[in-house]
Design a protein around this motif. Structure first.
Motif, PDB file in Angstrom:
ATOM      1  N   SER B  80      -1.949  77.195  15.390  1.00  0.00           N
ATOM      2  CA  SER B  80      -0.555  76.859  15.062  1.00  0.00           C
ATOM      3  C   SER B  80      -0.385  77.256  13.393  1.00  0.00           C
ATOM      4  O   SER B  80      -1.440  77.267  12.503  1.00  0.00           O
ATOM      5  CB  SER B  80      -0.652  75.141  15.002  1.00  0.00           C
ATOM      6  OG  SER B  80      -1.478  74.592  14.033  1.00  0.00           O
ATOM      7  N   ASP B  82       3.020  78.533  10.452  1.00  0.00           N
ATOM      8  CA  ASP B  82       4.547  77.922   9.891  1.00  0.00           C
ATOM      9  C   ASP B  82       5.202  78.485  10.926  1.00  0.00           C
ATOM     10  O   ASP B  82       6.515  77.947  10.816  1.00  0.00           O
ATOM     11  CB  ASP B  82       4.618  78.581   8.533  1.00  0.00           C
ATOM     12  CG  ASP B  82       3.731  78.146   7.548  1.00  0.00           C
ATOM     13  OD1 ASP B  82       2.855  77.129   7.838  1.00  0.00           O
ATOM     14  OD2 ASP B  82       3.322  79.104   6.378  1.00  0.00           O
ATOM     15  N   ARG B  84       5.753  77.930  13.633  1.00  0.00           N
ATOM     16  CA  ARG B  84       5.994  76.933  14.653  1.00  0.00           C
ATOM     17  C   ARG B  84       7.063  76.068  14.573  1.00  0.00           C
ATOM     18  O   ARG B  84       7.083  75.323  13.623  1.00  0.00           O
ATOM     19  CB  ARG B  84       4.474  76.000  14.862  1.00  0.00           C
ATOM     20  CG  ARG B  84       4.563  75.587  16.210  1.00  0.00           C
ATOM     21  CD  ARG B  84       3.407  74.534  16.327  1.00  0.00           C
ATOM     22  NE  ARG B  84       3.817  73.240  16.457  1.00  0.00           N
ATOM     23  CZ  ARG B  84       2.989  72.279  16.539  1.00  0.00           C
ATOM     24  NH1 ARG B  84       1.463  72.416  16.305  1.00  0.00           N
ATOM     25  NH2 ARG B  84       3.388  71.012  16.612  1.00  0.00           N
ATOM     26  N   PRO B  85       8.087  75.867  15.197  1.00  0.00           N
ATOM     27  CA  PRO B  85       9.439  75.295  15.070  1.00  0.00           C
ATOM     28  C   PRO B  85       9.057  74.010  15.220  1.00  0.00           C
ATOM     29  O   PRO B  85       8.146  73.337  15.963  1.00  0.00           O
ATOM     30  CB  PRO B  85      10.360  75.767  15.961  1.00  0.00           C
ATOM     31  CG  PRO B  85       9.607  76.461  17.019  1.00  0.00           C
ATOM     32  CD  PRO B  85       8.271  76.860  16.516  1.00  0.00           C
ATOM     33  N   ASP B  86      10.125  72.954  14.770  1.00  0.00           N
ATOM     34  CA  ASP B  86      10.044  71.593  14.848  1.00  0.00           C
ATOM     35  C   ASP B  86      10.236  71.346  16.631  1.00  0.00           C
ATOM     36  O   ASP B  86      10.722  72.224  17.105  1.00  0.00           O
ATOM     37  CB  ASP B  86      11.141  70.743  14.263  1.00  0.00           C
ATOM     38  CG  ASP B  86      10.805  71.055  12.748  1.00  0.00           C
ATOM     39  OD1 ASP B  86       9.662  71.056  12.484  1.00  0.00           O
ATOM     40  OD2 ASP B  86      11.768  70.953  12.019  1.00  0.00           O
ATOM     41  N   ASN B  87      10.065  70.051  17.071  1.00  0.00           N
ATOM     42  CA  ASN B  87      10.347  69.964  18.469  1.00  0.00           C
ATOM     43  C   ASN B  87       9.882  70.996  19.199  1.00  0.00           C
ATOM     44  O   ASN B  87      10.287  71.581  20.154  1.00  0.00           O
ATOM     45  CB  ASN B  87      11.730  69.649  18.543  1.00  0.00           C
ATOM     46  CG  ASN B  87      12.362  68.660  18.047  1.00  0.00           C
ATOM     47  OD1 ASN B  87      11.812  67.645  17.864  1.00  0.00           O
ATOM     48  ND2 ASN B  87      13.594  68.955  17.588  1.00  0.00           N
ATOM     49  N   PHE B  88       8.515  71.255  18.815  1.00  0.00           N
ATOM     50  CA  PHE B  88       7.825  72.559  19.619  1.00  0.00           C
ATOM     51  C   PHE B  88       7.936  72.333  21.316  1.00  0.00           C
ATOM     52  O   PHE B  88       8.349  73.390  21.677  1.00  0.00           O
ATOM     53  CB  PHE B  88       6.358  72.697  19.218  1.00  0.00           C
ATOM     54  CG  PHE B  88       5.846  73.885  19.476  1.00  0.00           C
ATOM     55  CD1 PHE B  88       6.559  75.165  19.108  1.00  0.00           C
ATOM     56  CD2 PHE B  88       4.760  74.080  20.194  1.00  0.00           C
ATOM     57  CE1 PHE B  88       6.004  76.339  19.749  1.00  0.00           C
ATOM     58  CE2 PHE B  88       4.119  75.387  20.752  1.00  0.00           C
ATOM     59  CZ  PHE B  88       4.858  76.400  20.480  1.00  0.00           C
ATOM     60  N   GLN B 218      12.549  81.884  11.754  1.00  0.00           N
ATOM     61  CA  GLN B 218      11.658  81.369  10.848  1.00  0.00           C
ATOM     62  C   GLN B 218      10.696  82.408  10.552  1.00  0.00           C
ATOM     63  O   GLN B 218      10.226  82.505   9.244  1.00  0.00           O
ATOM     64  CB  GLN B 218      10.847  80.116  11.441  1.00  0.00           C
ATOM     65  CG  GLN B 218      11.308  79.058  10.783  1.00  0.00           C
ATOM     66  CD  GLN B 218      10.542  77.660  11.686  1.00  0.00           C
ATOM     67  OE1 GLN B 218      10.964  77.747  12.948  1.00  0.00           O
ATOM     68  NE2 GLN B 218       9.918  76.940  10.901  1.00  0.00           N
ATOM     69  N   GLY B 250      17.784  70.416  16.173  1.00  0.00           N
ATOM     70  CA  GLY B 250      16.978  71.480  14.984  1.00  0.00           C
ATOM     71  C   GLY B 250      17.312  72.887  15.155  1.00  0.00           C
ATOM     72  O   GLY B 250      17.142  73.763  14.570  1.00  0.00           O
ATOM     73  N   ASN B 251      18.136  73.153  16.433  1.00  0.00           N
ATOM     74  CA  ASN B 251      18.484  74.725  16.425  1.00  0.00           C
ATOM     75  C   ASN B 251      19.856  75.167  16.492  1.00  0.00           C
ATOM     76  O   ASN B 251      20.551  74.215  17.217  1.00  0.00           O
ATOM     77  CB  ASN B 251      17.953  74.907  18.136  1.00  0.00           C
ATOM     78  CG  ASN B 251      16.457  75.117  18.076  1.00  0.00           C
ATOM     79  OD1 ASN B 251      15.783  76.117  17.907  1.00  0.00           O
ATOM     80  ND2 ASN B 251      15.679  73.888  18.575  1.00  0.00           N
TER      81      ASN B 251
END
Lengths: 253, 286
Positions: B80, B82, B84-88, B218, B250-251
């Motif tokens: 893992s 950085d 790695r986006p939220d709500n993976f 990102q 978040g996307n």
């Protein structure tokens, strides 16, 4: 003008014309095949060109039924596929009044699917509408005589059963021009009689039939004219008795 | 050689050359007339795979789920970072599932003519029906895939919003895109069997470059802005990002992506149809 003065009066207009048809296949040859390559083959850096038809020309008139004979690999089946438009001639062309339909023995439609599904797919592929295909289904299955096996995958069928099903699908539609590639040789006696009868019926509906067969008896029984294909050339074209006799004489040598 | 003029004979009798490729308009009309063949073929194919495997239809959804689990474990837990986006999990599941729709259409389309050689050699029908059937099959299989995808996303707490209604529109565009790709690869495979060997490689490259398990935005944050612009020209990335933008919070998708997606779908479909149709006479010979 559709009639040439030389044509016998009982025959109709030209329905299939082959003009100098050449077919070449390109294929990769392995060592073994190279060793016994005859005059049919020209080598070309691992890719061999198989000249399956070398300029075949003829004209067929309405109402004729044509027998096509020749030894294995002489180009008979290639000629049938070319007339049907499934293989395109590399040079020359075949002309026809309507699209000829080919029925051969070697191709199962989709081996994994049941006979029932193959019947419906075959009928749809031949251009039946959906309702038509469903309406024809019973007739096709009944003609094939395979109703007890119709739920089994087609790959479990014997080659004779596959040929019967394919034949039944193909004749479900009235074709003006029908090409039959040794399909009659596979079925049993009863089915052979039935299909020969169906071919005669089709011919009577002003249809034209091409029959490829190694059985000289069925050629003599059903055909009014015979083409003898030898090494990709049209060796003889004429009256069944004469051509069959010449063919049998050459085979004995 | 005889001296009969067969050419003239044929013309005089009004005969047509057998196997001649129909003009595009007529070809498409013929295609429409036989649409039931493509549809029925696709349906039967699915039924055949279903009856062969014990889990049947299950495999359609199990495969992408496993892919998602593998990538989720490797890049979400073990490595893992950085990027790695939220709500993976919803992010990854959308990526893997939508990508699967593309990659399967691509490979099934490529094989559609060569694997149906016996059909092509024995019956006359517009050959385009075969790649079309291959894509229809993928569309049918997409239904359970999308259902499972939705369940997973909702299970991970994503809210159901009106924006979800845009997802079918995106998938419809993607179907056009996939069909174009399938038609092009179907013809190329007939010319050159080697194409089937390249397809898994191309698919893998696209998989890693389309931001399935990481966010391109990102990763490329500190790079010049034009790099991201170039990446956004990849339609597959855009299809996935657009679906994510509707379904996963978040996307966000840029307006450029809509243009890329609409433009590439139409272009691919038109190019694919024409490219495939032009070789219609060749398919029976090789």
């Amino acid at each position: 003008m559709t009639e040439t003065p030389t044509a016998p009066p009982k025959l109709g207009a030209p329905i299939v014309v082959a003009n100098d048809v050449h077919v070449e296949y390109r294929t990769h040859a392995s060592g073994k095949a190279l060793a016994n390559g005859g005059s049919l083959f020209k080598r070309q850096k691992g890719i061999r060109v198989v000249h399956a038809l070398k300029g075949v020309s003829f004209e067929v008139r309405e109402g004729e039924s044509i027998g096509v004979i020749g030894h294995n690999g002489s180009g008979k089946s290639t000629l049938m596929r070319t007339i049907a438009g499934l293989t395109t001639a590399t040079q020359g062309a075949v002309y026809a009044a309507s699209r000829p339909a080919l029925l051969g023995v070697n191709a199962a439609l989709i081996p994994d699917l049941s006979g029932e599904k193959n019947v419906l797919l075959g009928a749809l592929a031949m251009g039946h509408s959906k309702a038509d295909a469903e309406a024809q289904y019973e007739d096709i299955v009944e003609f094939s005589g395979l109703s007890e096996f119709i739920d089994l995958p087609m790959k479990t069928y014997s080659s004779g059963m596959q040929a019967r099903l394919r034949f039944s699908i193909a004749v479900s539609r009235d074709h003006q021009i029908l090409l039959v590639d040794e399909a009659l040789a596979v079925g049993d006696k009863a089915f052979r009689d039935k299909s020969e009868q169906r071919i005669r019926d089709l011919r009577e509906q002003a249809g034209t039939v091409f029959l490829v067969s190694h059985s000289m008896r069925s050629i003599l029984d059903t055909c009014t004219r015979v083409l003898w294909i030898d090494h990709g050339n049209l060796k003889m074209d004429g009256d069944p008795k004469t051509v069959v006799k010449a063919y049998q004489a050459s085979a004995k040598k | 050689m005889t001296d009969t003029d067969y050419e003239k004979l044929a013309t005089d009798a009004g005969l047509e050359r057998v196997g001649a490729r129909a003009p595009l308009g007529e070809y498409l009309k013929e295609l429409w007339a036989r649409r039931h063949f493509a549809y029925t073929l696709a349906r039967y194919r699915i039924q055949a795979t279903m009856s062969e495997n014990r889990l049947g239809l299950g495999w359609i959804v199990i495969r992408p789920i496993f892919t998602a689990i593998i990538f989720g474990t490797i890049f979400g837990v073990i490595m893992s970072s950085d990027s790695r986006p939220d709500n993976f999990v919803p992010f990854l599941v959308v990526g893997v599932f939508i990508f699967e729709f593309f990659s399967k259409s691509f490979s099934a389309g490529a094989k559609s003519i060569t694997s149906n050689a016996s059909l092509v050699r024995s019956l006359n029908f517009p050959r385009m029906l075969l790649p079309i059937a291959a894509v229809i099959q993928q569309v049918f299989e997409l239904v359970p895939i999308i259902a499972v995808m939705t369940l997973i996303i909702v299970g991970f707490g994503e809210p159901i919003t009106w924006a979800w209604l845009l997802v079918p529109v995106i998938l419809a565009l993607m179907t056009m895109f996939n069909l174009g790709i399938a038609l092009i690869s179907a013809r190329l495979t007939v010319h050159l069997r080697d194409v089937t060997q390249i397809i898994p490689l191309l698919t893998r490259i696209l998989f890693y470059s389309s931001g399935i398990f990481y966010s391109l935005e990102q990763v490329l944050e500190d790079k010049p802005a034009w790099v991201l612009k170039v990446v956004e020209l990849n339609p597959i990335h855009d299809f996935i990002t657009l679906v994510r933008a509707q379904m996963v919070t978040g996307n966000e998708a840029s307006p450029t992506m809509w243009w890329v997606v609409i433009g590439s779908s139409i272009t691919m479909l038109v190019v694919g149809v024409i490219f495939f149709w032009r070789a219609e006479e060749r398919y029976g010979r090789d």
